[in-house]
Design an enzyme around this catalytic site. Structure first.
Site, PDB file in Angstrom:
ATOM      1  N   ASN A  10      -9.065  -2.245  -8.297  1.00  0.00           N
ATOM      2  CA  ASN A  10      -8.075  -2.329  -7.230  1.00  0.00           C
ATOM      3  C   ASN A  10      -8.651  -1.596  -6.023  1.00  0.00           C
ATOM      4  O   ASN A  10      -8.651  -0.369  -5.988  1.00  0.00           O
ATOM      5  CB  ASN A  10      -6.756  -1.687  -7.695  1.00  0.00           C
ATOM      6  N   LYS A  12      -7.536  -1.507  -3.063  1.00  0.00           N
ATOM      7  CA  LYS A  12      -6.498  -1.028  -2.136  1.00  0.00           C
ATOM      8  C   LYS A  12      -6.904  -1.359  -0.699  1.00  0.00           C
ATOM      9  O   LYS A  12      -7.459  -2.425  -0.459  1.00  0.00           O
ATOM     10  CB  LYS A  12      -6.244   0.466  -2.363  1.00  0.00           C
ATOM     11  N   HIS A  97       2.539  -2.984  -7.870  1.00  0.00           N
ATOM     12  CA  HIS A  97       1.770  -1.729  -7.910  1.00  0.00           C
ATOM     13  C   HIS A  97       2.661  -0.608  -7.386  1.00  0.00           C
ATOM     14  O   HIS A  97       3.478  -0.819  -6.488  1.00  0.00           O
ATOM     15  CB  HIS A  97       0.498  -1.865  -7.060  1.00  0.00           C
ATOM     16  N   GLU A  99       2.216   1.691  -5.386  1.00  0.00           N
ATOM     17  CA  GLU A  99       2.188   1.907  -3.929  1.00  0.00           C
ATOM     18  C   GLU A  99       3.066   0.865  -3.227  1.00  0.00           C
ATOM     19  O   GLU A  99       3.684   1.151  -2.192  1.00  0.00           O
ATOM     20  CB  GLU A  99       0.735   1.885  -3.422  1.00  0.00           C
ATOM     21  N   GLU A 167       0.607   2.127 -15.337  1.00  0.00           N
ATOM     22  CA  GLU A 167       0.026   3.132 -14.442  1.00  0.00           C
ATOM     23  C   GLU A 167       1.060   4.215 -14.165  1.00  0.00           C
ATOM     24  O   GLU A 167       1.928   4.044 -13.288  1.00  0.00           O
ATOM     25  CB  GLU A 167      -0.399   2.480 -13.127  1.00  0.00           C
ATOM     26  N   GLY A 173      -4.685   8.380  -8.447  1.00  0.00           N
ATOM     27  CA  GLY A 173      -5.371   9.055  -7.354  1.00  0.00           C
ATOM     28  C   GLY A 173      -5.248  10.575  -7.390  1.00  0.00           C
ATOM     29  O   GLY A 173      -5.546  11.258  -6.415  1.00  0.00           O
ATOM     30  N   SER A 210      -6.479   7.348 -12.304  1.00  0.00           N
ATOM     31  CA  SER A 210      -7.607   8.289 -12.336  1.00  0.00           C
ATOM     32  C   SER A 210      -8.633   7.974 -13.428  1.00  0.00           C
ATOM     33  O   SER A 210      -9.234   8.891 -13.996  1.00  0.00           O
ATOM     34  CB  SER A 210      -7.100   9.735 -12.446  1.00  0.00           C
TER      35      SER A 210
END
Ligand code: PGA
Length: 249
Positions: A10, A12, A97, A99, A167, A173, A210
């Protein structure tokens, strides 16, 4: 016979077309397709065409879009339809996702419309689910993930081309990842929900948060994990190639 594994990058909001091309030139020079393994790239929409074009003819590699809008066409400034994504070479779509959920306010109902639009349009849908740290600390992990699956997959055919990415939001992250056994517990809960909805229990369930070249083997040695969805560590071709080449027990 090695168990099938999926490695999804991904990217991003990183890697413009030129950078994506340079990345793939390097990656394809050092990586080679492995039996039973698929490698998926989710570049930003502007780099999708470059990515898909570079991957053409390489079996086991595919490109997908990071987000789609469910309407087929029209006045939806900034949005990417399934047809546009396919036209640029996508064969998969990431949906929900964290985000998208937490920064852009995407709801479970939105993810459902996106999953159905992706599937109706012939894309594999990878639905992302996962709890926040506060939800985990309140013991709500299973409730949250169950709701995200039940609403997100409502009305989806049991034989749909589907993958799930678990996730945990607190692991994305942050350098802090779930232990393989923490992830496995949630993967089992996900499989229970999928099965109760009529989906195959063996639907691919990937772990993300991560993941890097140093911890991926430890994670993939847990048989509940069918692969990994990787953000930061997928941005360097050497690190990503190392991850895709992970040997598992
Ligand atoms: P990360 O991101 O690997 O940088 O934690 C994973 C993701 O958000 O898909």
């Amino acid at each position: 016979m090695p168990r099938p594994l999926h490695f999804a990058a991904n990217w991003k909001m990183n890697l413009a077309p030129g950078e994506a091309g340079t990345f793939l030139d390097r990656f394809l020079a050092i990586d080679h397709p492995r039996h039973g393994r698929t490698v998926l790239f989710f570049p930003p929409a502007v780099s999708l065409n470059t990515t898909a074009t570079r991957l053409r003819g390489h079996a086991g590699y595919a490109a997908g879009v990071q987000d789609i809008y469910w309407e087929p066409k029209g006045a939806f400034t900034g949005a990417t339809s399934v047809a546009l994504a396919r036209g640029a070479g996508a064969s998969a779509a990431l949906v929900g996702h964290s985000e998208r959920r937490h920064i852009f306010g995407e709801t479970d109902a939105d993810t459902n419309r996106k999953v159905r639009a992706a599937l109706d349009g012939g894309l594999l849908a990878m639905l992302c689910v996962g709890e926040t740290l506060a939800q985990r600390e309140r013991g709500e992990t299973d409730t949250v993930v169950t709701r995200q699956l039940r609403v997100g997959l409502e009305g989806v055919a049991p034989d749909a081309e589907l993958m799930i990415a678990y996730e945990p939001v607190w692991a994305i992250g942050t350098g802090r990842n779930a232990t393989p056994s923490d992830a496995a517990l949630v993967h089992v809960a996900i499989r229970d929900v999928l099965e109760s909805m009529g989906f195959p229990r063996q639907t691919a369930v990937l772990y993300g948060g991560s993941v890097n070249a140093g911890n991926v083997a430890h994670l993939l040695n847990e048989p509940e994990l069918d692969g990994v969805l990787v953000g930061g560590a997928s941005l360097d071709p050497d690190s990503w190639a190392t991850i895709c080449a992970t040997s598992v027990e």
